[in-house]
Design a protein around this motif. Structure first.
Motif: not given
Length: 155
Positions: A86-104
Motif C-alpha cells: 500500500i502506497d498513500k499520502i495521509r492528510y490530517e485535517v482538524k474538524v472541531k474536536n476531531h482529527t480526520f486522517e484522509v488517505d489518498e
C-alpha cells in the motif's frame, strides 16, 4: 488498546487545503487474515509494526497494538510481506474536536480516497465536513489489509 473509528469515502479534494499535515506511508502485511492482520509501515523516517484484531460486528471497534521500530527494520520486513504493498499520502485535517486522517491512495489503489476519524466511544458525535461522502465503516473491502489483496483498480 481498542481502536474505535468510523470510515468514509471522500467526495472532493477540498480536504487538501484544510490539512495541517501530510505524510507518505508505505505499508505491507505479513498477515492479512480477517481475524488478525500484522502490518509493517514506514511513515516518514519511522517504522512501525502493528497487530490488529477482528472488528466487532458493527465494524466500529477492534484491538490494535503498535510498536515503533527502526526504518531499516521496517524496510527489511516489507521484503517479507504478502504481495500488494500500500502506497498513500495521509492528510490530517482538524474538524472541531476531531482529527480526520484522509488517505489518498496510489499504485493499484489510485483513485481511492478514504477518511477515518477515531473516537473515544462508539456513540460519540462529531461534525462531518462537506467533503465527507458515504460511510463505509465495517465494509471490509476498504480495510487496507484487503486493499492489498483486492486493489481498488480491480473492482
Amino acid at each position: 488498546m481498542i481502536e474505535i473509528e468510523r470510515k468514509f469515502l471522500v467526495k472532493s479534494e477540498a480536504f487538501k487545503s484544510e490539512a495541517f499535515k501530510q505524510t507518505r506511508l508505505i505499508q505491507g502485511y505479513l498477515n492479512s487474515h480477517k481475524e488478525r492482520a500484522v502490518r509493517v509501515r514506514i511513515k516518514g523516517d519511522l517504522g512501525f509494526l502493528t497487530v490488529k484484531g477482528a472488528s466487532t460486528a458493527n465494524g466500529l471497534s477492534r484491538f490494535e497494538w503498535e510498536k515503533e521500530i527502526s526504518k531499516p527494520e521496517a524496510e527489511a520486513l516489507l521484503n517479507l510481506c504478502e504481495p500488494g504493498i500500500i502506497d498513500k499520502i495521509r492528510y490530517e485535517v482538524k474538524v472541531k474536536n476531531h482529527t480526520f486522517e484522509v488517505d489518498e491512495f496510489f499504485g493499484e489503489n489510485e483513485g481511492l480516497i478514504v477518511a477515518e476519524v477515531e473516537l473515544n466511544a462508539e456513540n460519540e458525535t462529531f461534525e462531518k465536513p462537506l467533503w465527507l461522502g458515504e460511510e463505509v465503516t465495517g465494509d471490509a473491502k476498504y480495510y487496507n489489509s484487503q486493499l492489498s489483496n483486492n486493489p481498488y483498480k480491480t473492482w
